[in-house]
Design an enzyme around this catalytic site. Structure first.
Site, PDB file in Angstrom:
ATOM      1  N   LYS A   1       0.845  -1.210   0.000  1.00 57.66           N
ATOM      2  CA  LYS A   1       0.000   0.000   0.000  1.00 57.66           C
ATOM      3  C   LYS A   1       0.884   1.266   0.000  1.00 57.66           C
ATOM      4  O   LYS A   1       2.093   1.175  -0.044  1.00 57.66           O
ATOM      5  CB  LYS A   1      -0.947  -0.034   1.198  1.00 57.66           C
ATOM      6  CG  LYS A   1      -1.780  -1.333   1.286  1.00 57.66           C
ATOM      7  CD  LYS A   1      -2.835  -1.429   0.192  1.00 57.66           C
ATOM      8  CE  LYS A   1      -3.390  -2.831  -0.027  1.00 57.66           C
ATOM      9  NZ  LYS A   1      -4.148  -3.415   1.060  1.00 57.66           N
TER      10      LYS A   1
HETATM   11  C1  LIG Z   1      -5.152  -4.400   1.570  1.00 63.54           C
HETATM   12  C2  LIG Z   1      -6.616  -4.316   1.542  1.00 63.54           C
HETATM   13  C3  LIG Z   1      -7.416  -4.603   2.663  1.00 63.54           C
HETATM   14  C4  LIG Z   1      -6.915  -5.226   3.930  1.00 63.54           C
HETATM   15  O1  LIG Z   1      -5.853  -4.642   4.500  1.00 63.54           O
HETATM   16  P1  LIG Z   1      -4.805  -5.483   5.396  1.00 63.54           P
HETATM   17  O2  LIG Z   1      -4.029  -4.404   6.057  1.00 63.54           O
HETATM   18  O3  LIG Z   1      -3.995  -6.316   4.461  1.00 63.54           O
HETATM   19  O4  LIG Z   1      -5.579  -6.321   6.366  1.00 63.54           O
HETATM   20  C5  LIG Z   1      -8.778  -4.368   2.574  1.00 63.54           C
HETATM   21  N1  LIG Z   1      -9.334  -3.914   1.442  1.00 63.54           N
HETATM   22  C6  LIG Z   1      -8.609  -3.676   0.343  1.00 63.54           C
HETATM   23  C7  LIG Z   1      -9.303  -3.148  -0.878  1.00 63.54           C
HETATM   24  C8  LIG Z   1      -7.236  -3.882   0.349  1.00 63.54           C
HETATM   25  O5  LIG Z   1      -6.528  -3.655  -0.771  1.00 63.54           O
END
Ligand SMILES: *Cc1c(COP(=O)(O)O)cnc(C)c1O
Length: 398
Positions: free
Chosen positions: A196
């Site tokens: 991210k």
């Molecule tokens: C990465 C992601 C999540 C979950 O996040 P984590 O920190 O990996 O638990 C939820 N929704 C979307 C669209 C994501 O890309």
């Protein structure tokens, strides 16, 4: 992972494998983490609050509550929204499974609205069709970083008295009509997974302007326990704390928060890099009729988590799988975001059937995510473009 032979038996465009996404960690990040490791608190200390304030300020929200993951944060938001047995929550199928799983954690029922075939974001008209008297909330996902049509989502929410929880895992730093994502819906979730915009290893956060949600989120994150004197039902003495509902241990450590603080300082430069690379992709790929580039809306600003292209299969002699494998053989780390959530075996087991969202199923057949992250070099971007052109010319009809 590395390939030595390309699709036609020749040399791949790249010698080394290029991942589709990756964290960017520098000496300053490492030093900030070391400082916390040497301090008195490595969890539930002052660094968490500092990180929360930094994120809240950045997105123009009043409050922020950090969690051990974005998924845990979404679970917290569903709890705070009061989602429980038989409540329906509308979300998109073109997302990571966590956007819907968080509803199941609360024994609610995820309901999938179809996507707009151009932006791949949730379609307000489809949301409207899926609202019933059991609907309690909407979870729009800002797919790839481009904000969903929030004005229309909020209007539907207001009409039917629904809570809006934005899944902004892709959209830290994005703007919707000049408002920061994180300051608009009732609650907004950001993820700090390494692919991210910024990372804390694992981690997530909810931002909100609502004090009641804020207090619930804090308590949910730590077993449902409070020490807040004003809220205690009983009080046996200075050691006393109360568990008032079933919460979880979803706390983020100060070690993670320290990394987050240092990463936040670089967020704007990360986004700049992503935008710069998107511009190069757009410029260099726009003349290839075999692929459809991401549709960019005018009234929003994406922080570009993902660059998703769509194959124009009528002009290609290969399907998405073959095209994908050919790019992998060029050592380009491509990906697909996402298999429609309800197509997953677990959701099928719950009774979800193919055909619920025709647009989502249709675009799923043709999408491919290209590498995009701030640690890439311009040469890396050029390699992706060269590999794409090579694979397209190899498989092009006529
Ligand atoms: C990465 C992601 C999540 C979950 O996040 P984590 O920190 O990996 O638990 C939820 N929704 C979307 C669209 C994501 O890309």
């Amino acid at each position: 992972m590395k390939n030595t032979l390309a699709i036609n038996g020749g040399k791949p465009v790249r010698d080394s494998y290029l991942p589709y996404g990756k964290q960017f960690i520098d000496a300053e990040d490492i030093q900030t983490v070391i400082n916390v490791l040497k301090s008195d608190f490595i969890t539930t200390g002052p660094t968490i609050e500092q990180f929360e304030k930094q994120v809240a300020d950045y997105v123009d929200a009043k409050y922020a509550v950090a969690f051990s993951s974005g998924t845990a944060a979404l679970h917290g938001a569903c709890f705070a929204a009061g989602i429980s047995t038989n409540d329906e929550v509308i979300t998109t199928p073109i997302t990571f499974v966590a956007s819907a799983n968080c509803v199941l954690y609360q024994n609610g029922k995820p309901v999938f609205a179809d996507i707009d075939p151009e932006t791949y974001n949730i379609c307000p008209k489809s949301i409207r069709e899926k609202v019933t008297n059991k609907t309690k909330a909407i979870i729009p996902v800002h797919f790839t970083g481009q904000p969903a049509k929030l004005d229309e989502v909020l209007k539907i929410a207001q009409e039917y008295n629904l809570i809006v929880i934005e899944d902004a895992a892709h959209a830290l730093g994005s703007k919707y009509k000049n408002k920061k994502i994180g300051s608009i819906g009732d609650m907004t979730m950001f993820s700090f997974h390494p692919v991210k915009h910024i990372t804390t290893g694992e981690g997530g956060i909810i931002t909100t302007d609502n004090e009641e949600y804020y207090q619930k989120l804090l308590q949910f994150r730590t077993h449902g326990i409070t020490r807040n004197l004003e809220n205690l039902i009983d009080n046996h003495g200075p050691w006393y704390y109360e568990m008032q509902f079933l919460g979880y241990n979803y706390r983020m450590t100060d070690i993670q928060a320290a990394l987050g603080i240092s990463q936040m300082r670089k967020l704007d430069s990360f986004i700049c890099k992503r935008k710069k690379y998107v511009k190069i992709y757009n410029e260099k790929l726009k003349e290839l009729p075999q692929i459809i580039l991401p549709k960019q809306l005018n009234d929003v600003c994406s922080s570009w988590h993902l660059y998703v292209i769509r194959l124009n299969s009528t002009l290609l002699k290969v399907d998405r799988k073959g095209f994908f494998q050919a790019l992998q053989k060029e050592n380009i780390g491509v990906n697909v975001h996402y298999v429609p959530v309800y197509m997953q075996p677990f959701y099928r087991q719950l009774g979800y059937m193919p055909g619920i969202c025709p647009n989502a199923e249709k675009i799923y057949k043709d999408i491919i995510t290209l590498p995009l992250y701030p640690g890439m070099t311009e040469k890396d971007i050029q390699d992706v473009i060269s590999a794409l052109k090579k694979v397209i010319s190899y498989y092009s009809k006529s």
